[in-house]
Motif scaffolding. Structure first.
Motif, PDB file in Angstrom:
ATOM      1  N   ALA A  11       0.833  -1.047   0.225  1.00  0.00           N
ATOM      2  CA  ALA A  11       0.316   0.020   0.099  1.00  0.00           C
ATOM      3  C   ALA A  11       0.933   0.982   0.092  1.00  0.00           C
ATOM      4  CB  ALA A  11      -1.052  -0.074   1.284  1.00  0.00           C
ATOM      5  N   GLY A  12       1.692   1.761  -0.873  1.00  0.00           N
ATOM      6  CA  GLY A  12       3.135   2.551  -0.445  1.00  0.00           C
ATOM      7  C   GLY A  12       1.925   3.432  -1.823  1.00  0.00           C
ATOM      8  N   LEU A  13       2.805   4.078  -2.723  1.00  0.00           N
ATOM      9  CA  LEU A  13       2.925   5.357  -3.866  1.00  0.00           C
ATOM     10  C   LEU A  13       1.447   4.886  -4.283  1.00  0.00           C
ATOM     11  CD1 LEU A  13       3.176   7.989  -4.664  1.00  0.00           C
ATOM     12  CD2 LEU A  13       5.200   7.074  -5.967  1.00  0.00           C
ATOM     13  N   MET A  14       2.384   3.184  -5.109  1.00  0.00           N
ATOM     14  CA  MET A  14       1.457   2.431  -6.416  1.00  0.00           C
ATOM     15  C   MET A  14       0.439   1.949  -5.656  1.00  0.00           C
ATOM     16  SD  MET A  14       3.005   4.046  -8.956  1.00  0.00           S
ATOM     17  CE  MET A  14       2.013   3.296 -10.407  1.00  0.00           C
ATOM     18  N   GLY A  15       0.501   0.934  -4.702  1.00  0.00           N
ATOM     19  CA  GLY A  15      -0.297   0.400  -3.955  1.00  0.00           C
ATOM     20  C   GLY A  15      -1.716   0.911  -3.814  1.00  0.00           C
ATOM     21  N   VAL A  34       2.126  -4.646   5.219  1.00  0.00           N
ATOM     22  CA  VAL A  34       3.732  -4.472   6.806  1.00  0.00           C
ATOM     23  C   VAL A  34       2.855  -4.374   8.457  1.00  0.00           C
ATOM     24  CG1 VAL A  34       5.113  -6.342   5.411  1.00  0.00           C
ATOM     25  CG2 VAL A  34       4.798  -3.836   5.896  1.00  0.00           C
ATOM     26  N   ALA A  90       2.489  -4.949  -5.510  1.00  0.00           N
ATOM     27  CA  ALA A  90       2.864  -3.580  -5.115  1.00  0.00           C
ATOM     28  C   ALA A  90       4.374  -3.188  -4.792  1.00  0.00           C
ATOM     29  CB  ALA A  90       1.889  -2.813  -5.881  1.00  0.00           C
ATOM     30  N   PRO A  92       8.167  -2.827  -3.180  1.00  0.00           N
ATOM     31  CA  PRO A  92       9.475  -2.123  -3.568  1.00  0.00           C
ATOM     32  C   PRO A  92       9.948  -3.383  -4.362  1.00  0.00           C
ATOM     33  CG  PRO A  92       9.327  -1.960  -1.027  1.00  0.00           C
ATOM     34  CD  PRO A  92       8.377  -3.324  -2.253  1.00  0.00           C
ATOM     35  N   GLU A  93      10.100  -2.802  -5.359  1.00  0.00           N
ATOM     36  CA  GLU A  93      11.178  -3.266  -6.845  1.00  0.00           C
ATOM     37  C   GLU A  93      12.404  -4.348  -6.760  1.00  0.00           C
ATOM     38  OE1 GLU A  93       9.203  -3.439  -9.498  1.00  0.00           O
ATOM     39  OE2 GLU A  93      10.575  -3.132 -11.413  1.00  0.00           O
ATOM     40  N   LEU A  97      11.521  -9.958  -3.234  1.00  0.00           N
ATOM     41  CA  LEU A  97      10.177 -10.063  -2.516  1.00  0.00           C
ATOM     42  C   LEU A  97       9.428 -10.462  -3.095  1.00  0.00           C
ATOM     43  CD1 LEU A  97       9.250  -8.885   0.149  1.00  0.00           C
ATOM     44  CD2 LEU A  97       9.160  -6.499  -1.404  1.00  0.00           C
ATOM     45  N   ILE A 101       6.048 -13.246  -2.808  1.00  0.00           N
ATOM     46  CA  ILE A 101       5.107 -12.598  -2.815  1.00  0.00           C
ATOM     47  C   ILE A 101       4.188 -13.543  -3.234  1.00  0.00           C
ATOM     48  CG2 ILE A 101       3.289 -11.247  -3.548  1.00  0.00           C
ATOM     49  CD1 ILE A 101       3.944 -10.288  -0.815  1.00  0.00           C
ATOM     50  N   ASN A 118       2.790  -5.068 -10.821  1.00  0.00           N
ATOM     51  CA  ASN A 118       3.373  -3.803 -11.630  1.00  0.00           C
ATOM     52  C   ASN A 118       4.677  -3.311 -11.089  1.00  0.00           C
ATOM     53  OD1 ASN A 118       2.107  -1.115 -12.127  1.00  0.00           O
ATOM     54  ND2 ASN A 118       3.327  -1.105  -9.832  1.00  0.00           N
ATOM     55  N   THR A 119       5.666  -4.262 -11.042  1.00  0.00           N
ATOM     56  CA  THR A 119       6.914  -4.182 -11.557  1.00  0.00           C
ATOM     57  C   THR A 119       6.534  -3.351 -12.731  1.00  0.00           C
ATOM     58  OG1 THR A 119       9.247  -5.005 -11.780  1.00  0.00           O
ATOM     59  CG2 THR A 119       7.411  -6.152 -13.247  1.00  0.00           C
ATOM     60  N   SER A 120       7.633  -2.201 -12.532  1.00  0.00           N
ATOM     61  CA  SER A 120       7.866  -1.745 -14.522  1.00  0.00           C
ATOM     62  C   SER A 120       9.480  -2.328 -14.940  1.00  0.00           C
ATOM     63  CB  SER A 120       9.194  -0.725 -13.284  1.00  0.00           C
ATOM     64  OG  SER A 120       8.461   0.510 -12.070  1.00  0.00           O
ATOM     65  N   HIS A 141       0.955  -2.930 -15.639  1.00  0.00           N
ATOM     66  CA  HIS A 141       2.388  -1.944 -14.822  1.00  0.00           C
ATOM     67  C   HIS A 141       1.053   0.147 -15.124  1.00  0.00           C
ATOM     68  CE1 HIS A 141       5.967   1.370 -16.128  1.00  0.00           C
ATOM     69  NE2 HIS A 141       5.710   1.170 -14.821  1.00  0.00           N
ATOM     70  N   ASN A 144       2.083   6.877 -12.490  1.00  0.00           N
ATOM     71  CA  ASN A 144       2.183   7.717 -10.704  1.00  0.00           C
ATOM     72  C   ASN A 144       2.187   8.880 -12.090  1.00  0.00           C
ATOM     73  OD1 ASN A 144       2.558   8.742  -8.679  1.00  0.00           O
ATOM     74  ND2 ASN A 144       4.887   8.881  -9.007  1.00  0.00           N
TER      75      ASN A 144
HETATM   76  P1  NAI Z   1       6.234   2.224  -2.094  1.00  0.00           P
HETATM   77  O1  NAI Z   1       8.097   2.125  -0.995  1.00  0.00           O
HETATM   78  O2  NAI Z   1       5.463   3.381  -2.042  1.00  0.00           O
HETATM   79  O3  NAI Z   1       5.166   1.087  -1.641  1.00  0.00           O
HETATM   80  C1  NAI Z   1       5.519  -0.459  -1.670  1.00  0.00           C
HETATM   81  C2  NAI Z   1       4.500  -0.848  -0.706  1.00  0.00           C
HETATM   82  O4  NAI Z   1       5.019  -2.504  -0.114  1.00  0.00           O
HETATM   83  C3  NAI Z   1       5.293  -0.414   0.817  1.00  0.00           C
HETATM   84  O5  NAI Z   1       4.095   0.427   1.770  1.00  0.00           O
HETATM   85  C4  NAI Z   1       5.600  -1.899   1.861  1.00  0.00           C
HETATM   86  O6  NAI Z   1       5.648  -1.709   3.448  1.00  0.00           O
HETATM   87  C5  NAI Z   1       4.967  -2.565   1.296  1.00  0.00           C
HETATM   88  N1  NAI Z   1       5.509  -3.960   1.361  1.00  0.00           N
HETATM   89  C6  NAI Z   1       6.753  -4.322   1.407  1.00  0.00           C
HETATM   90  N2  NAI Z   1       7.004  -5.948   1.850  1.00  0.00           N
HETATM   91  C7  NAI Z   1       5.537  -6.100   1.829  1.00  0.00           C
HETATM   92  C8  NAI Z   1       5.250  -7.272   2.317  1.00  0.00           C
HETATM   93  N3  NAI Z   1       5.824  -8.405   1.963  1.00  0.00           N
HETATM   94  N4  NAI Z   1       4.043  -7.480   1.677  1.00  0.00           N
HETATM   95  C9  NAI Z   1       3.089  -6.763   1.762  1.00  0.00           C
HETATM   96  N5  NAI Z   1       3.389  -5.606   1.829  1.00  0.00           N
HETATM   97  C10 NAI Z   1       4.908  -4.565   1.581  1.00  0.00           C
HETATM   98  O7  NAI Z   1       6.928   1.715  -3.669  1.00  0.00           O
HETATM   99  P2  NAI Z   1       6.328   1.615  -4.501  1.00  0.00           P
HETATM  100  O8  NAI Z   1       6.734   3.129  -5.754  1.00  0.00           O
HETATM  101  O9  NAI Z   1       4.579   2.435  -4.982  1.00  0.00           O
HETATM  102  O10 NAI Z   1       6.355   0.629  -5.785  1.00  0.00           O
HETATM  103  C11 NAI Z   1       6.043  -0.266  -6.316  1.00  0.00           C
HETATM  104  C12 NAI Z   1       5.938  -0.807  -7.381  1.00  0.00           C
HETATM  105  O11 NAI Z   1       5.568  -0.436  -8.431  1.00  0.00           O
HETATM  106  C13 NAI Z   1       7.301  -1.413  -7.768  1.00  0.00           C
HETATM  107  O12 NAI Z   1       7.704  -2.349  -8.386  1.00  0.00           O
HETATM  108  C14 NAI Z   1       7.846   0.090  -8.459  1.00  0.00           C
HETATM  109  O13 NAI Z   1       9.030  -0.560  -9.513  1.00  0.00           O
HETATM  110  C15 NAI Z   1       6.531  -0.272  -9.494  1.00  0.00           C
HETATM  111  N6  NAI Z   1       6.637   1.145 -10.033  1.00  0.00           N
HETATM  112  C16 NAI Z   1       6.252   2.534  -9.113  1.00  0.00           C
HETATM  113  C17 NAI Z   1       5.851   3.836 -10.423  1.00  0.00           C
HETATM  114  C18 NAI Z   1       6.122   4.603  -9.122  1.00  0.00           C
HETATM  115  O14 NAI Z   1       6.572   5.829 -10.321  1.00  0.00           O
HETATM  116  N7  NAI Z   1       7.044   5.070  -8.213  1.00  0.00           N
HETATM  117  C19 NAI Z   1       5.744   3.836 -11.365  1.00  0.00           C
HETATM  118  C20 NAI Z   1       5.844   1.759 -11.937  1.00  0.00           C
HETATM  119  C21 NAI Z   1       5.817   1.195 -11.083  1.00  0.00           C
END
Ligand code: NAI
Length: 286
Positions: A11-15, A34, A90, A92-93, A97, A101, A118-120, A141, A144
């Motif tokens: 539930a980060g930026l993308m989720g 988590v 969604a 981290p990349e 990990l 999942i 949602n991997t990049s 994909h 953002n």
């Molecule tokens: P983020 O770091 O904002 O969020 C990731 C979330 O995953 C965090 O809230 C973290 O607590 C959670 N997490 C980690 N391990 C976990 C687990 N075992 N179970 C449940 N949750 C867990 O990352 P963001 O930016 O949302 O990126 C996520 C994916 O989306 C990556 O694969 C990234 O490459 C991809 N993406 C990112 C973009 C961006 O602009 N940031 C654009 C397009 C894709």
């Protein structure tokens, strides 16, 4: 198969953004992360964005309330995926990990459940290989900020079935997105082209051909790009851009070698808006 229940892991930026468009699109949506603090923040952010949408008259109050009613959160993965027809990860990349999942969800979910990432840039085929359902694994994909960007790249792994592709396309369209079909390849379509433009802009700057402001202006007014390459990289993060370039350089060869000026900025800690200084200096603008 119609996806009525979607679970998003991470539930980060993308989720958070994916959960927003999913609930708004009429799908019962469960967000898994988590910690409950992260989930509370995510739900509050979605509510804030929906509220803004209402103020801008893009949605009405009923749509907002119904969307919020379709959203729930869960820290326990097993409970989180219990009702899912589809799971989108969604996290981290990091490939380890994502594999973990996919492996865990494979044990917890019924055999018809679709698994999307949602991997990049990482390999869908590699994630699919740790499951007993490689034909049901696919890349979805988003961009953002998810609630504003119109495109979704749908990425087919080696064994992704036509049925899985069709289900995923319908889910993305139900979230109001346009889709393009891409076969698995490092950087897909968008990242592969975008980083080349961004890298070339750094070469222009390094060679002193034009000032950063003028390079941005040239691409915006001359080529109709909505943002200049430096405005964009400052938003994305120079470190993030550098890691994508390094990955593509390793996989696709010389043309993706990162420009030395970009490397130098990252070494100096000029990572973009998040550090208040990237190509541009934001300390003066606060
Ligand atoms: P983020 O770091 O904002 O969020 C990731 C979330 O995953 C965090 O809230 C973290 O607590 C959670 N997490 C980690 N391990 C976990 C687990 N075992 N179970 C449940 N949750 C867990 O990352 P963001 O930016 O949302 O990126 C996520 C994916 O989306 C990556 O694969 C990234 O490459 C991809 N993406 C990112 C973009 C961006 O602009 N940031 C654009 C397009 C894709």
């Amino acid at each position: 198969m119609e996806v009525k229940n979607l679970t998003i892991i991470g539930a980060g930026l993308m989720g958070t953004g994916i959960a927003h468009v999913s609930a708004l699109g009429g799908i019962r949506t469960t967000l898994v992360d988590v910690s409950s603090e992260i989930l509370e923040k995510a739900l509050a952010k979605i509510e804030g964005h929906l509220q803004k949408g209402m103020e801008l008259e893009k949605i009405d109050r009923e749509m907002m309330e119904q969307s919020l009613g379709r959203l729930k959160s869960e820290v326990d993965l097993e409970r989180g995926v219990r009702e899912a027809d589809m799971v989108i990860e969604a996290v981290p990349e990091k490939i380890e990990l994502k594999l973990e999942i996919f492996r865990k969800a494979d044990q917890l979910c019924g055999k018809d459940v679709v698994f999307a990432s949602n991997t990049s840039a990482l390999s869908i085929t590699e994630m699919a290989a740790v499951t007993q359902r490689p034909e049901k694994c696919i890349g979805i994909h988003f961009f953002n900020p998810v609630h504003l960007m119109r495109l979704v790249e749908i990425v087919r792994g080696l064994e992704t079935s036509d049925d899985t592709y069709q289900i995923t396309k319908e889910v993305a369209e139900g979230m109001g997105k346009e889709t393009v079909e891409v076969k698995e390849s490092p950087g897909f379509v968008t990242s592969r082209i975008n980083v080349l433009i961004g890298n070339e802009a750094f070469y222009l700057l390094q060679e002193g051909v034009a000032r950063a402001e003028d390079i941005d202006k040239a691409l915006k007014l001359g080529l109709n790009h909505p943002m200049g390459p430096f405005e964009l990289v400052d938003l994305v993060g120079l470190d993030t851009r550098l890691s994508v370039l390094e990955f593509l350089h390793e996989r696709l060869g010389e043309k993706y070698r990162p420009c030395p000026l970009l490397v130098k900025y990252v070494k100096a800690g000029r990572l973009g808006r998040k550090t208040d200084k990237g190509v541009y200096d934001y300390t003066r603008k606060r």
